[in-house]
Design an enzyme around this catalytic site. Structure first.
Site, PDB file in Angstrom:
ATOM      1  N   LYS B  68      34.735  -9.147  -8.510  1.00 59.49           N
ATOM      2  CA  LYS B  68      35.919  -8.924  -9.345  1.00 59.49           C
ATOM      3  C   LYS B  68      36.951  -9.996  -8.992  1.00 59.49           C
ATOM      4  O   LYS B  68      37.116 -10.344  -7.818  1.00 59.49           O
ATOM      5  CB  LYS B  68      36.470  -7.518  -9.054  1.00 59.49           C
ATOM      6  CG  LYS B  68      37.575  -7.050 -10.012  1.00 59.49           C
ATOM      7  CD  LYS B  68      37.969  -5.590  -9.721  1.00 59.49           C
ATOM      8  CE  LYS B  68      39.084  -5.115 -10.620  1.00 59.49           C
ATOM      9  NZ  LYS B  68      39.492  -3.724 -10.338  1.00 59.49           N
ATOM     10  N   SER B 143      40.123  -0.921 -14.321  1.00 63.09           N
ATOM     11  CA  SER B 143      40.344  -2.344 -14.487  1.00 63.09           C
ATOM     12  C   SER B 143      39.105  -3.184 -14.176  1.00 63.09           C
ATOM     13  O   SER B 143      39.041  -4.338 -14.585  1.00 63.09           O
ATOM     14  CB  SER B 143      41.490  -2.813 -13.584  1.00 63.09           C
ATOM     15  OG  SER B 143      41.161  -2.595 -12.217  1.00 63.09           O
ATOM     16  N   SER B 167      39.777   2.708 -11.281  1.00 58.19           N
ATOM     17  CA  SER B 167      39.363   1.398 -11.798  1.00 58.19           C
ATOM     18  C   SER B 167      37.920   1.018 -11.545  1.00 58.19           C
ATOM     19  O   SER B 167      37.425   0.046 -12.109  1.00 58.19           O
ATOM     20  CB  SER B 167      40.258   0.288 -11.229  1.00 58.19           C
ATOM     21  OG  SER B 167      41.461   0.253 -11.937  1.00 58.19           O
TER      22      SER B 167
END
Lengths: 485, 485
Positions: B68, B143, B167
């Protein structure tokens, strides 16, 4: 009408005696080459986290104890949020009064002009310093060596009544920080910075009732003790003038800045514009239990402070109060003194040499005692040589000066100069008789009652030996030999 | 023959047997990366020139994975999916990523997130919207949108994620994969761009529970750069999974799971909750006891606001380091504060600015107790309530969200009040730092939905075991997204 003055201090002092910074593993060396002591966290690179330096906490707890403060059960830190280019994270990690900081509600005794006073400490907290910046016409330069250096902020109650008291307190604190091995507390290195608050009130009102207090004016960024004195005195006069002109009541509570160049305080902002720092507990530092055992360990390890050493010098070593005061004023001097004694030197002689010769000379040479080429070993050696009558005290002065200038040992200097004192009685008897033989007229005068002529004769002995004869021995021998004639 | 759609154990076996090389796997992962980039816009960076790693006994060695883009990676662009860091190339690597590298894991791309993790849609990254590999008209949630999309699409067996509210666990559900965030502090956050430090967790997105255990085994470990990390060296997640769950006690919350709580329920919500009850039956068939518990609706209703207050407050402070002075594209301006304002005004998306305003507002002196401190108090109440449940039960099992992935058009950010708590209850796992895992448990409208299992702190092995047993009883292990026509 007379006025009373209420003065409170916020004293920021960097902890200089930790290896690393307070929340970072970078070296705690602000004065090293600019921007060399930095870790990513000091410049707030994304993803970096603070890690508490236990030694900084230990030294802070020690300071808290010395100040008679209460230590918290748990250690917390808080964020003080504001934007400034010297604050890379956009917040400073510090401590507020709730949760309890490293020290709360203490009291410290200090002396001003020989009089004992006491000041209440509101709190002591541990925080990180910001980076330092230099401003030029073309722009500003930031040095991140200072970002994250541990800083102790001490907040007093408004218990000082004059600039003298405030400065005497600051000097006491500096001595404490030095003696406890917490900090060099050197304001020339920017390690000590003060904020001062000053208010005045009419003399006949009760100062214990806050309702009677005048408007509090805070003066920021006073960076020397001299500056603190001047800023306070300037501000007192400014406020009195406003009173006398009937304009005092219009003066809002405000923050001012001390301008060293003009020797005045300059308006910065009113209380209405005070910054809201949006404090909250730093989530990246878990609360830390301060154990009773650790506190006890720290308490036991508090080094002897200036006042303790002073008492010892007077009571154990027989040093005069005056000299003892000089010896403990700066810790390196007291350490020099103690080292010299530990090498076997007579304490009184050591004290005399240091207070009457060493400090004055260093002052002239613009050196600190740590920079002196003459070491405690040298001084102890010199004292021993005089005691053993190897050299006269007159000679010793010359040797001292040379050792101070060159760093050579007193023995070497004496040997080089052939300064060895003549302490062999037979030798002196021989020289004395030579002198007597050469001065029959003087013997006659002596016999006729001019007894002080003996001084002249002793002087001749000294001359003949090139000053090497031990003076008191020469005198004794002369007294005996002249009677034989 | 493709390998990136297999489990870590299977790929490792193929590598060890020499059926395939690390180089082959990288080639496959990179090819699929470009395909998925075309379809879903899942990546900020694809590392086309990445080198293979030696295959060792480590399960992760030689196998490609995704990071990420809010993890700091040395020498590789790390943007946090924000324009404020669009060119930022860090000079240090996050501890979790370093740990994976030590096991021989091969990072092949950096995945898109909602800007700095502050969003739940996968639509606010600076490189554009991430679409769901099952249906490009739908979102992945966020996210960790890019990571979820890539793992679901079979680019590689796993990607790292971060989870502040849900997330990792929400996108996992929307993409039909596994999302696991372990107990707070098991994985170091050093190098993870912070959103809200007290809620931020690192974790993994995978396609099977065992893979999640393997990856977190690889990421975890105490770290001297993160004081909130703890020593888990005696916890071997992967080796501890035995699937024995007979006699384990689970509960679900009536107020969240009972269809009668939602008078205006649509067909998808009905199907989702019915499917959840089928999963409960499966749990019972596995020999687990499942009880319906009731929790005060007032407490549950407060969860989303508590989350907003705390996360925004911490975020506004955490992101104060983004000024454009030290890193990020420096903005124009005649003074430092204008430069800073221009940088932040231009760089942040409106959604983030809104959160900063909320964060500042709740921390202001006059609001702090009413909002920020109250939010912390309610957070404590919620955590206490869940810990109370954990005294009776091994884990709490709940449906994720109110159905399958939402449509990108129309419903953006507009929370439906009726289902707000169902959408947001995963935040409880962040409030308490609880280990929490989402696994796929079926389909609604031909799209995957998920179920979440959350346990008490440090009880990760138990949570993983329950999830593993349940996964084994359903047919969704290691499923790859099949685009819905």
């Amino acid at each position: 009408m007379g006025y009373k003055v209420l003065i409170g201090l916020e004293m920021h002092c960097e902890i200089s005696n930790t290896k690393t910074k307070v929340f970072s593993s970078a070296i705690n060396g602000y004065s090293d080459k600019a921007n060399t002591n930095i870790r990513p966290v000091d410049m707030a690179f994304p993803g970096t986290l603070p890690v508490v330096n236990k030694e900084a906490v230990r030294l802070s707890l020690m300071a808290s104890m010395i100040l008679g403060c209460t230590q918290p059960e748990y250690l917390y830190f808080e964020r003080k949020n504001y934007y400034y280019p010297d604050l890379p994270k956009g917040f400073q990690i510090t401590q507020e009064t709730k949760p309890a900081p490293i020290g709360s509600y203490g009291k410290l005794e200090y002396e001003v002009n020989g009089e004992k006073k006491s000041v209440r400490i509101n709190n002591l907290h541990l925080e990180e310093d910001a980076a330092s910046s230099d401003h030029y016409a073309s722009g500003s330069r930031i040095n991140y060596n200072r970002a994250g250096v541990p800083l102790l902020e001490l907040v007093t109650e408004p218990d000082f009544r004059s600039a003298d008291e405030a400065v005497a307190f600051l000097e006491t604190m500096r001595s404490i920080y030095q003696y406890a091995d917490i900090s060099e507390a050197d304001s020339k290195k920017g390690q000590v910075r003060c904020d001062v608050n000053v208010s005045i009130m009419e003399d006949n009102l009760d100062e214990n009732d806050p309702k009677n207090w005048g408007t509090k004016i805070e003066i920021k960024n006073v960076n020397s003790f001299g500056g603190v004195r001047d800023a306070i005195n300037y501000e007192i006069q400014r406020q009195i003038d406003l009173k006398e002109d009937g304009k005092y009541d219009e003066m809002p509570q405000q923050t001012r800045r001390w301008d060293e160049e003009s020797g005045t305080t300059i308006y910065m902002r009113s209380k209405v514009d005070a910054i809201d720092y949006k404090y909250f507990v730093e989530p990246n530092i878990p609360k830390f239990k301060i154990s009773k055992e650790w506190l006890e360990e720290i308490r036991k390890s508090i080094p002897r402070l200036a006042f303790e050493r002073k008492e010892q010098y007077i009571n154990e070593y027989g040093v005069s109060e005056y000299d003892a005061t000089i010896l403990v004023k700066e810790k390196p001097v007291a350490d020099f003194f103690e080292k010299t004694i530990s090498l076997g030197a007579n304490p009184k002689s050591a004290s005399n040499w240091i207070t009457t010769n060493l400090l004055g000379n260093l002052n002239k040479m613009e050196l600190t005692i740590d920079e002196a080429k003459l070491t405690p070993e040298h001084l102890a050696e010199l004292i021993k040589m005089v005691e053993d009558k190897e050299i006269s005290s007159q000679q010793a002065k010359g040797v001292f000066t040379e050792s101070l200038e060159t760093g050579k040992s007193p023995h070497d200097i004496a040997a080089e100069k052939g300064l060895k004192q003549i302490t062999d009685e037979g030798e002196i008897v021989k020289i004395t008789n030579e002198v007597l033989d050469e001065n029959p007229d003087v013997i006659k005068q002596y016999k006729n009652g001019k007894t002080n002529m003996v001084n002249y004769l002793v002087g001749q002995v000294m001359k003949k030996t090139g000053g090497k004869a031990n003076p008191s021995l020469a005198r004794d021998v002369m007294a005996k030999e002249i009677e034989k004639r | 023959m493709s390998y990136m759609d297999k489990t870590i154990e299977e790929v490792h076996e193929a590598l060890v047997k020499g059926e395939v090389t690390s180089k082959d796997l990288i080639k496959e992962a990179l090819e699929k990366s470009h395909e998925v980039q075309e379809k879903c816009n899942a990546f900020v960076t694809i590392m086309d020139d990445v080198k293979e790693e030696k295959v060792t006994d480590e399960l992760l060695s030689g196998i490609p994975y995704g990071i990420k883009d809010n993890y700091s990676t040395k020498g590789i662009l790390s943007t946090g999916s924000s324009n404020t860091l669009k060119d930022y190339v860090p000079f240090f690597t996050a501890t979790a990523i370093d740990n994976l590298a030590k096991k021989g894991a091969v990072a092949v791309n950096k995945t898109v997130l909602d800007e700095f993790g502050m969003g739940g849609t996968g639509t606010t990254g600076h490189t554009g919207i991430v679409t769901n590999p099952w249906d490009k008209t739908r979102m992945c949630a966020g996210s960790s949108a890019g990571s979820a999309a890539a793992v679901a699409a079979g680019v590689y067996p796993y990607a790292t994620g971060s989870d502040t509210g849900d997330s990792i666990r929400k996108p996992a559900a929307y993409c039909g994969i596994v999302g696991y965030k372990p107990t707070y502090g098991m994985i170091s956050r050093y190098g993870l761009f912070p959103f809200a430090s007290s809620l931020d967790h690192c974790g993994a997105l995978t396609r099977s529970v065992k893979d999640a255990a393997i990856v977190v085994d690889g990421m975890k470990g105490i770290d001297k750069y993160d004081m909130t990390s703890w020593d888990s060296s005696n916890m071997h997640l992967y080796e501890s999974i035995d699937g024995k769950v007979k006699g384990k006690k689970l509960c679900y919350i009536k107020e969240l799971c009972d269809i009668n709580m939602y008078p205006n329920a649509d067909a998808e919500l009905k199907a989702h909750l019915e499917n959840f009850m089928k999963t409960i039956e499966k749990c019972k068939n596995l020999g687990m006891e499942v009880t319906e518990e009731s929790v005060d609706m007032t407490l549950l209703s407060a969860i989303p606001s508590v989350y907003v207050v705390i996360s925004c407050a911490e975020a506004t402070s955490n992101m104060s380091n983004l000024t454009g002075f030290i890193f990020g594209p420096r903005a124009e301006g005649d003074k430092w504060d204008t430069e800073m304002k221009n940088y932040r005004t231009k760089g942040f998306s409106p959604l983030i600015k809104r959160r900063f305003v909320i964060g500042s507002y709740v921390l202001q002196a006059e609001n702090k107790d009413r909002y920020f401190h109250n939010a912390q108090r309610v957070r404590r109440l919620v955590v206490d309530k869940w810990n109370e449940l954990f005294e009776k039960y091994d884990a709490v099992i709940l449906p994720v969200g109110s159905g399958p992935a939402k449509k990108l058009e129309g419903s953006k950010d507009a929370l439906d009040k009726n289902t707000a708590i169902l959408e947001d209850h995963l935040q409880i796992g962040n409030f308490g730092g609880f280990p929490s895992i989402t696994i796929p448990n079926g389909f609604v409208s031909n799209l995957p939905v998920g179920v979440n299992i959350t346990g008490k702190c440090y009880d990760d092995i138990n949570v993983l075991n329950i999830a593993y047993a349940l996964e084994s009883s359903m047919g969704y292990k290691n499923q790859i997204a099949r685009e819905v026509k």
